[in-house]
Design a protein around this motif. Structure first.
Motif, mmCIF file in Angstrom:
data_model
loop_
_atom_site.group_PDB
_atom_site.id
_atom_site.type_symbol
_atom_site.label_atom_id
_atom_site.label_comp_id
_atom_site.label_asym_id
_atom_site.label_seq_id
_atom_site.Cartn_x
_atom_site.Cartn_y
_atom_site.Cartn_z
ATOM 1 N N ALA A 258 114.918 -42.252 42.269
ATOM 2 C CA ALA A 258 115.705 -41.066 42.604
ATOM 3 C C ALA A 258 115.076 -40.326 43.784
ATOM 4 C CB ALA A 258 115.805 -40.140 41.394
ATOM 5 N N ASN A 259 115.933 -39.701 44.599
ATOM 6 C CA ASN A 259 115.459 -38.872 45.713
ATOM 7 C C ASN A 259 115.358 -37.403 45.342
ATOM 8 O OD1 ASN A 259 117.760 -40.901 47.324
ATOM 9 N ND2 ASN A 259 115.575 -41.126 47.706
ATOM 10 N N MET A 260 115.942 -37.026 44.188
ATOM 11 C CA MET A 260 115.973 -35.623 43.776
ATOM 12 C C MET A 260 116.259 -35.545 42.282
ATOM 13 S SD MET A 260 118.599 -32.614 45.094
ATOM 14 C CE MET A 260 118.019 -32.686 46.794
ATOM 15 N N ILE A 261 115.745 -34.479 41.651
ATOM 16 C CA ILE A 261 116.063 -34.180 40.264
ATOM 17 C C ILE A 261 116.840 -32.876 40.225
ATOM 18 C CG2 ILE A 261 115.129 -33.663 37.968
ATOM 19 C CD1 ILE A 261 112.636 -35.239 38.747
ATOM 20 N N VAL A 262 117.943 -32.861 39.466
ATOM 21 C CA VAL A 262 118.753 -31.653 39.272
ATOM 22 C C VAL A 262 118.680 -31.272 37.801
ATOM 23 C CG1 VAL A 262 121.093 -30.696 39.296
ATOM 24 C CG2 VAL A 262 120.332 -32.184 41.170
ATOM 25 N N MET A 263 118.334 -30.015 37.521
ATOM 26 C CA MET A 263 118.250 -29.585 36.130
ATOM 27 C C MET A 263 118.433 -28.079 36.026
ATOM 28 S SD MET A 263 114.138 -30.016 35.441
ATOM 29 C CE MET A 263 114.218 -29.324 33.790
ATOM 30 N N GLY A 264 118.706 -27.600 34.821
ATOM 31 C CA GLY A 264 118.876 -26.177 34.583
ATOM 32 C C GLY A 264 117.563 -25.513 34.230
#
Length: 295
Positions: A258-264
């Motif tokens: 992955a190039n990025m992690i998205v999370m809350g």
């Protein structure tokens, strides 16, 4: 959402690394860049008044002289801080004139208690705040900034650790999903990134035990939502095996390139401070990846 206005926060004693990172991201998507230069830690207070003079009694006189010397040192430090702010501001103007011309630069001198509010006021009128590696090295300021720019405004933050290769056009993105409002908010704020990626992996850790309201197949609802917005989605259901959720997500991001992690970002202010510190540590401790956070 599209990112048309980006905020970058840096310190007067930091290198220009964070500003260069933000400028390159703005050039990538055609966004306007606002740079806020903060006083170096420990942040000095405004200089106190000098008083009414020196008493005649010897004991009082020595005490008064010591107090005056301390005040003069504070004034000297204040003057030096202001000079550093102006110098850094001029250097950033020079850098951005040569690299990205859609920008403004502002300075702020305040004590530690005012850092979060100073950033919050700017972040309210931008689409994204970038916290770069130079700022991350200042742990206390980093936590205060995260509160001001992210948790008190609802605006997203992109955390860029040392050695990461940030982009606002990532090819592969990992989404940490648990059917909470915060996770939904992070996906909504990152929708342009996700719809443009070649691959989006929605990762659920122990979904049967921790997630609710996600249908017969955990993750199917958010996968359908993203697919309707043009994203190419895979759903990964991961066992924690007793490990913390951030650790599982970080390792899966590495395993899937992955190039990025998205999370809350979740919970009370104190919990969010711990979360921010925690995710910073596990990102820095692994091959570095940008982290997109929203609440």
């Amino acid at each position: 959402m599209a990112f048309r206005s980006v905020l970058s926060v840096t310190g007067a004693d930091h290198s220009d690394q964070d500003v260069r990172t933000a400028a390159s991201l703005c050039a990538e998507v055609g966004a306007y860049l606002s740079v806020l230069v903060m006083s170096p830690p420990p942040l000095a207070v405004s200089p106190p008044p000098l008083g009414d003079g020196i008493p005649e009694w010897p004991g009082q006189r020595a005490h008064a002289i010591a107090a005056l010397e301390k005040r003069y040192r504070q004034i000297e430090r204040f003057s030096q801080d202001m000079a550093n702010l102006e110098k850094t501001s001029r250097e950033i103007h020079k850098l951005l004139r040569a690299t990205w011309r859609c920008y403004d630069v502002d300075t702020e001198h305040c004590d530690k208690a005012g850092v979060g509010d100073a950033v919050r006021q700017r972040a309210l009128c931008t689409d994204l705040t970038i916290i770069g590696p130079a700022l991350l090295t200042t742990l206390v300021s980093g936590l205060l900034l995260s509160i001001g720019s992210l948790f008190d405004t609802g605006k997203p933050v992109l955390v860029v650790p040392e050695g990461a290769e940030p982009t606002l056009s990532p090819r592969r993105v990992l989404v940490g999903w648990d059917s909470r409002v915060e996770a939904s908010r992070s996906v909504r704020e990152a929708l342009d990134l996700l719809s443009g990626a070649e691959e989006v992996r929605v990762a659920l850790v122990d979904p049967e035990a921790t997630c609710s309201g996600s249908g017969a197949e955990p993750g199917a609802d958010i996968a359908a939502y993203l697919t309707r917005h043009g994203a190419r989605v895979l759903v990964d259901r991961l066992p924690s095996a007793g490990k913390p959720v951030p650790t599982v997500l970080a390792q899966h991001a590495i395993d899937t390139s992955a190039n990025m992690i998205v999370m809350g970002a979740y919970g009370s202010r104190r919990l969010r401070e711990r979360l921010f510190g925690g995710v910073t540590r596990w990102i820095v401790g692994k091959p570095p990846l940008p982290l997109f956070l929203a609440r």
